[in-house]
Scaffold this motif. Structure first.
Motif, PDB file in Angstrom:
ATOM      1  N   ALA A   1       0.829  -1.211   0.000  1.00 48.96           N
ATOM      2  CA  ALA A   1       0.000   0.000   0.000  1.00 48.96           C
ATOM      3  C   ALA A   1       0.861   1.258   0.000  1.00 48.96           C
ATOM      4  CB  ALA A   1      -0.925  -0.018   1.218  1.00 48.96           C
ATOM      5  N   ALA A   2       1.856   1.318   0.893  1.00 49.33           N
ATOM      6  CA  ALA A   2       2.700   2.516   0.956  1.00 49.33           C
ATOM      7  C   ALA A   2       3.446   2.709  -0.358  1.00 49.33           C
ATOM      8  CB  ALA A   2       3.695   2.393   2.114  1.00 49.33           C
TER       9      ALA A   2
ATOM     10  N   ARG B   1       1.187   4.040  -3.051  1.00 50.77           N
ATOM     11  CA  ARG B   1       0.837   5.456  -2.888  1.00 50.77           C
ATOM     12  C   ARG B   1       2.003   6.358  -3.312  1.00 50.77           C
ATOM     13  NH1 ARG B   1      -2.708   3.614   1.380  1.00 50.77           N
ATOM     14  NH2 ARG B   1      -1.140   3.462   3.018  1.00 50.77           N
TER      15      ARG B   1
ATOM     16  N   LYS C   1      -3.707  -6.326  -1.281  1.00 47.38           N
ATOM     17  CA  LYS C   1      -5.065  -5.846  -0.945  1.00 47.38           C
ATOM     18  C   LYS C   1      -5.295  -4.598  -1.785  1.00 47.38           C
ATOM     19  CE  LYS C   1      -3.680  -3.125   3.128  1.00 47.38           C
ATOM     20  NZ  LYS C   1      -2.385  -3.436   3.637  1.00 47.38           N
TER      21      LYS C   1
ATOM     22  N   THR D   1      -1.114  -9.132   3.845  1.00 44.51           N
ATOM     23  CA  THR D   1      -0.402 -10.192   4.593  1.00 44.51           C
ATOM     24  C   THR D   1      -0.463  -9.936   6.094  1.00 44.51           C
ATOM     25  OG1 THR D   1       1.716  -9.065   4.678  1.00 44.51           O
ATOM     26  CG2 THR D   1       1.249 -10.337   2.679  1.00 44.51           C
TER      27      THR D   1
ATOM     28  N   GLY E   1       0.992  -7.762   7.857  1.00 43.65           N
ATOM     29  CA  GLY E   1       2.305  -7.454   8.425  1.00 43.65           C
ATOM     30  C   GLY E   1       3.254  -8.625   8.485  1.00 43.65           C
TER      31      GLY E   1
ATOM     32  N   ALA F   1       8.001  -2.009   6.718  1.00 46.25           N
ATOM     33  CA  ALA F   1       7.309  -2.755   7.772  1.00 46.25           C
ATOM     34  C   ALA F   1       6.092  -3.500   7.256  1.00 46.25           C
ATOM     35  CB  ALA F   1       6.897  -1.817   8.900  1.00 46.25           C
ATOM     36  N   GLY F   2       5.795  -3.370   5.984  1.00 47.18           N
ATOM     37  CA  GLY F   2       4.652  -4.084   5.423  1.00 47.18           C
ATOM     38  C   GLY F   2       5.028  -5.516   5.070  1.00 47.18           C
ATOM     39  N   GLY F   3       4.115  -6.437   5.301  1.00 48.10           N
ATOM     40  CA  GLY F   3       4.374  -7.813   4.884  1.00 48.10           C
ATOM     41  C   GLY F   3       4.510  -7.891   3.373  1.00 48.10           C
ATOM     42  N   THR F   4       3.703  -7.095   2.678  1.00 42.93           N
ATOM     43  CA  THR F   4       3.786  -7.081   1.215  1.00 42.93           C
ATOM     44  C   THR F   4       4.975  -6.232   0.765  1.00 42.93           C
ATOM     45  OG1 THR F   4       1.379  -7.254   1.161  1.00 42.93           O
ATOM     46  CG2 THR F   4       2.465  -6.665  -0.896  1.00 42.93           C
ATOM     47  N   GLY F   5       5.042  -4.991   1.268  1.00 41.31           N
ATOM     48  CA  GLY F   5       6.142  -4.118   0.863  1.00 41.31           C
ATOM     49  C   GLY F   5       7.497  -4.732   1.162  1.00 41.31           C
TER      50      GLY F   5
ATOM     51  N   GLU G   1       4.688   2.416  15.893  1.00 40.08           N
ATOM     52  CA  GLU G   1       4.099   1.176  15.364  1.00 40.08           C
ATOM     53  C   GLU G   1       4.564  -0.064  16.128  1.00 40.08           C
ATOM     54  OE1 GLU G   1       3.986   0.835  10.963  1.00 40.08           O
ATOM     55  OE2 GLU G   1       4.527   2.946  11.014  1.00 40.08           O
TER      56      GLU G   1
ATOM     57  N   ASN H   1       9.859   7.772   8.232  1.00 38.44           N
ATOM     58  CA  ASN H   1       8.537   8.344   8.525  1.00 38.44           C
ATOM     59  C   ASN H   1       8.533   9.177   9.799  1.00 38.44           C
ATOM     60  OD1 ASN H   1       6.974   7.664   6.360  1.00 38.44           O
ATOM     61  ND2 ASN H   1       5.920   5.954   7.323  1.00 38.44           N
TER      62      ASN H   1
ATOM     63  N   PHE I   1      -3.677   1.808   7.145  1.00 40.88           N
ATOM     64  CA  PHE I   1      -3.340   3.163   7.530  1.00 40.88           C
ATOM     65  C   PHE I   1      -4.241   4.129   6.786  1.00 40.88           C
ATOM     66  CE2 PHE I   1       0.294   0.574   8.313  1.00 40.88           C
ATOM     67  CZ  PHE I   1       0.813   1.062   9.500  1.00 40.88           C
TER      68      PHE I   1
ATOM     69  N   PHE J   1      -0.570  10.443   5.247  1.00 41.65           N
ATOM     70  CA  PHE J   1       0.725  10.401   4.580  1.00 41.65           C
ATOM     71  C   PHE J   1       0.793  11.323   3.357  1.00 41.65           C
ATOM     72  CE2 PHE J   1       0.457   6.174   6.621  1.00 41.65           C
ATOM     73  CZ  PHE J   1       1.612   6.233   7.393  1.00 41.65           C
TER      74      PHE J   1
ATOM     75  N   ASN K   1       4.273  11.890   1.397  1.00 42.23           N
ATOM     76  CA  ASN K   1       4.422  11.193   0.119  1.00 42.23           C
ATOM     77  C   ASN K   1       4.745  12.185  -0.998  1.00 42.23           C
ATOM     78  OD1 ASN K   1       3.904   8.829   1.449  1.00 42.23           O
ATOM     79  ND2 ASN K   1       1.824   8.554   0.666  1.00 42.23           N
TER      80      ASN K   1
HETATM   81  N1  GTP Z   1       5.483   7.313   3.861  1.00 42.01           N
HETATM   82  C1  GTP Z   1       4.436   6.466   3.917  1.00 42.01           C
HETATM   83  N2  GTP Z   1       4.460   5.413   4.743  1.00 42.01           N
HETATM   84  C2  GTP Z   1       3.391   4.587   4.776  1.00 42.01           C
HETATM   85  C3  GTP Z   1       2.236   4.798   3.986  1.00 42.01           C
HETATM   86  N3  GTP Z   1       1.340   3.812   4.260  1.00 42.01           N
HETATM   87  C4  GTP Z   1       1.909   3.008   5.166  1.00 42.01           C
HETATM   88  N4  GTP Z   1       3.152   3.468   5.491  1.00 42.01           N
HETATM   89  C5  GTP Z   1       4.197   2.809   6.287  1.00 42.01           C
HETATM   90  O1  GTP Z   1       4.527   1.623   5.557  1.00 42.01           O
HETATM   91  C6  GTP Z   1       4.428   0.467   6.362  1.00 42.01           C
HETATM   92  C7  GTP Z   1       3.801  -0.634   5.562  1.00 42.01           C
HETATM   93  O2  GTP Z   1       2.397  -0.466   5.483  1.00 42.01           O
HETATM   94  P1  GTP Z   1       1.534  -0.925   4.237  1.00 42.01           P
HETATM   95  O3  GTP Z   1       2.137  -0.357   3.007  1.00 42.01           O
HETATM   96  O4  GTP Z   1       0.099  -0.585   4.534  1.00 42.01           O
HETATM   97  O5  GTP Z   1       1.707  -2.492   4.230  1.00 42.01           O
HETATM   98  P2  GTP Z   1       1.799  -3.451   2.972  1.00 42.01           P
HETATM   99  O6  GTP Z   1       3.161  -3.358   2.389  1.00 42.01           O
HETATM  100  O7  GTP Z   1       0.651  -3.195   2.047  1.00 42.01           O
HETATM  101  O8  GTP Z   1       1.737  -4.883   3.634  1.00 42.01           O
HETATM  102  P3  GTP Z   1       0.586  -5.680   4.403  1.00 42.01           P
HETATM  103  O9  GTP Z   1      -0.604  -4.755   4.607  1.00 42.01           O
HETATM  104  O10 GTP Z   1       1.240  -6.058   5.699  1.00 42.01           O
HETATM  105  O11 GTP Z   1       0.305  -6.855   3.531  1.00 42.01           O
HETATM  106  C8  GTP Z   1       3.669   0.905   7.583  1.00 42.01           C
HETATM  107  O12 GTP Z   1       4.234   0.310   8.693  1.00 42.01           O
HETATM  108  C9  GTP Z   1       3.823   2.404   7.666  1.00 42.01           C
HETATM  109  O13 GTP Z   1       4.947   2.699   8.460  1.00 42.01           O
HETATM  110  C10 GTP Z   1       2.250   5.911   3.091  1.00 42.01           C
HETATM  111  O14 GTP Z   1       1.317   6.176   2.309  1.00 42.01           O
HETATM  112  N5  GTP Z   1       3.382   6.691   3.095  1.00 42.01           N
END
Ligand code: GTP
Length: 432
Positions: A10-11, A14, A41, A71, A73, A111-115, A145, A172, A212, A217, A221
């Motif tokens: 997701a992050a 974005r 997702k 995932t 996280g 910190a994302g499981g996917t990212g 977090e 962040n 989130f 953000f 961003n």
């Molecule tokens: N700078 C920034 N950080 C973000 C943003 N959204 C989430 N984060 C950070 O990125 C981390 C990963 O969150 P997500 O991107 O929601 O997670 P994901 O990679 O989609 O993985 P899962 O949801 O665990 O499958 C979080 O712990 C936040 O610290 C964003 O739009 N900008």
């Protein structure tokens, strides 16, 4: 530099969307829309969408533990799903034009499981299909977090550094004024019964999805996208008045060639719409600490001031600049504002500050621009306090988890973990 842009999680999605929007708005052709989003997702955006539906791929749909909800996280799950669906991923890479690029930029929240987990696999796969460098941008979670997010991010960063040609880190905590509280630790504690198997780190997998509020953000961003565009697009309109000074994209690649972790700084100042640079220089003399009534500061001093601001508090992740291996500075603005003297003085200041013998420097002339800006890249920095703090939080979290499990000597485990070069890395190779 022409880049293919890949947002993971997701992050990452974005920030990639923001980057494409920013380059379009500023008339740049960094990616030219050559972008792909990989998520587990449906992503929620913080800005109008600039990456079309056809350029998005969802992984993990068929996996029970993911099932369209991310995932939660768990980076090992993210890596497993991406490895299992590598065929689909590589087919999705066909949507990118990888033949006419100077590199690929993968963006993800560490910190994302996917990212983090899937992100490491995406970087590894891209390396196998693309001859050009694969750079990453990794976002550090905020301390609020919790320990699990720090652990995931610490493991992700190790994996990214191993597979990417360079990892630009964004902190962040330093940028988000009111970090959203999404404590993954509580999900982990509750996760014994509902969240499947243990992770490779020996702690329980988290159970509840964490999402989130994208609006939290939006500003950061945008700031990150602005810095990335300023760095990677530098020199693309290279037909200014002094072409010999124009940033050579291969210098950007050479600076990043060190591998490791890097940081980007940026500062800008508005130029007056008319009246010329001279009158602007006279107008702003007051805000320079060294200016006095009887001494008019030189262009060089002003540009040094801008470079100093860029390399100071405005870095994507703070660091001890003298720990950098290589450095680069690019000055952007209308050709009339880019003086030879300023260019040299900015470069010399950075040489002294970063203690780097050969600082790459170049101009990024933009006809009609009304701002003067400096972007600084410090490559392979090794003294990075926010990364060290995150690693400490991660190890503390593991110690606590092991104490709870009744292990005798968490401190000894910690020592051996710190010595283990492979600790934390995700499996990215193809499953047999
Ligand atoms: N700078 C920034 N950080 C973000 C943003 N959204 C989430 N984060 C950070 O990125 C981390 C990963 O969150 P997500 O991107 O929601 O997670 P994901 O990679 O989609 O993985 P899962 O949801 O665990 O499958 C979080 O712990 C936040 O610290 C964003 O739009 N900008």
């Amino acid at each position: 530099m022409r880049l293919a842009v890949v947002g993971v999680g997701a992050a990452g999605s974005r920030v990639a969307n923001r980057l494409v929007a920013f380059e379009q708005r500023s008339g740049r052709t960094l990616s030219g829309g050559n972008a792909l989003l990989v998520t587990s997702k449906p992503p929620a955006f913080d800005a109008p969408e600039r990456v079309s539906d056809e350029r998005r791929v969802t992984i993990g749909d068929v996996h029970d533990a993911v099932d369209g909800g991310g995932t939660r996280g768990d980076p090992d799950l993210g890596a497993d799903v991406a490895r299992a669906e590598r065929g689909e991923l590589v087919r999705a890479f066909d949507l990118l034009d990888l033949h006419r690029v100077d590199g690929v930029l993968v963006l993800a929240g560490l910190a994302g499981g996917t990212g983090g987990g899937a992100g490491a696999v995406v970087i590894d796969r891209l390396q196998s299909v693309c001859d050009e460098p694969v750079y990453a941008v990794g976002v550090l979670p905020s301390a609020s977090e919790g320990g699990r997010a720090a652990l995931t991010a610490a493991r992700s960063l190790r994996s990214f550094v191993e597979h990417a040609d360079n990892v630009i880190v964004f902190d962040n905590d330093a940028w988000v004024s009111d970090p959203p509280v999404a404590d993954r630790d509580s999900a982990a504690d509750a996760g014994d019964d509902d969240a499947g198997t243990d992770g490779a780190d020996g702690t329980d997998n988290p159970g509840d999805p964490v999402s989130f509020d994208p609006a939290a953000f939006a500003e950061v961003n945008e700031a990150l996208a602005e810095r990335l565009v300023a760095l990677f697009a530098a020199g693309e309109f290279g037909d200014g008045s002094a072409p010999e000074n124009v940033m050579d994209p291969s210098d950007i690649a050479r600076t990043l060639d060190t591998g490791g972790v890097s940081t980007v700084g940026y500062a800008s100042t508005d130029l007056p719409p008319n009246g010329g640079v001279r009158s602007w220089l006279r107008a702003v003399r007051g805000w320079l600490p060294w200016s006095s009534d009887d001494e008019e500061p030189t262009d060089a001093a002003r540009i040094t001031h801008l470079v100093r601001r860029a390399a100071g508090s405005a870095l994507t992740v703070s660091c001890e600049s003298s720990s950098a291996d290589r450095a680069l500075v690019s000055l952007s603005g209308p050709p009339r504002a880019l003086s030879r003297k300023g260019f040299e003085s900015g470069r010399h200041w950075l040489e002294r500050e970063a203690d780097v013998v050969d600082v790459k420097a170049g101009d990024d002339p933009i006809d009609g621009s009304t701002t003067l800006s400096a972007v600084v890249l410090l490559s392979n920095v090794t003294d990075v306090p926010p990364v060290e703090a995150m690693q400490t939080r991660a190890l503390d979290y593991l110690d606590d988890a092991e104490s709870e499990r009744g292990r005798d000597d968490p401190a000894a485990d910690r020592d051996s973990r710190e010595r283990d070069a492979d600790w934390g890395r995700f499996e990215t190779a193809d499953p047999r």
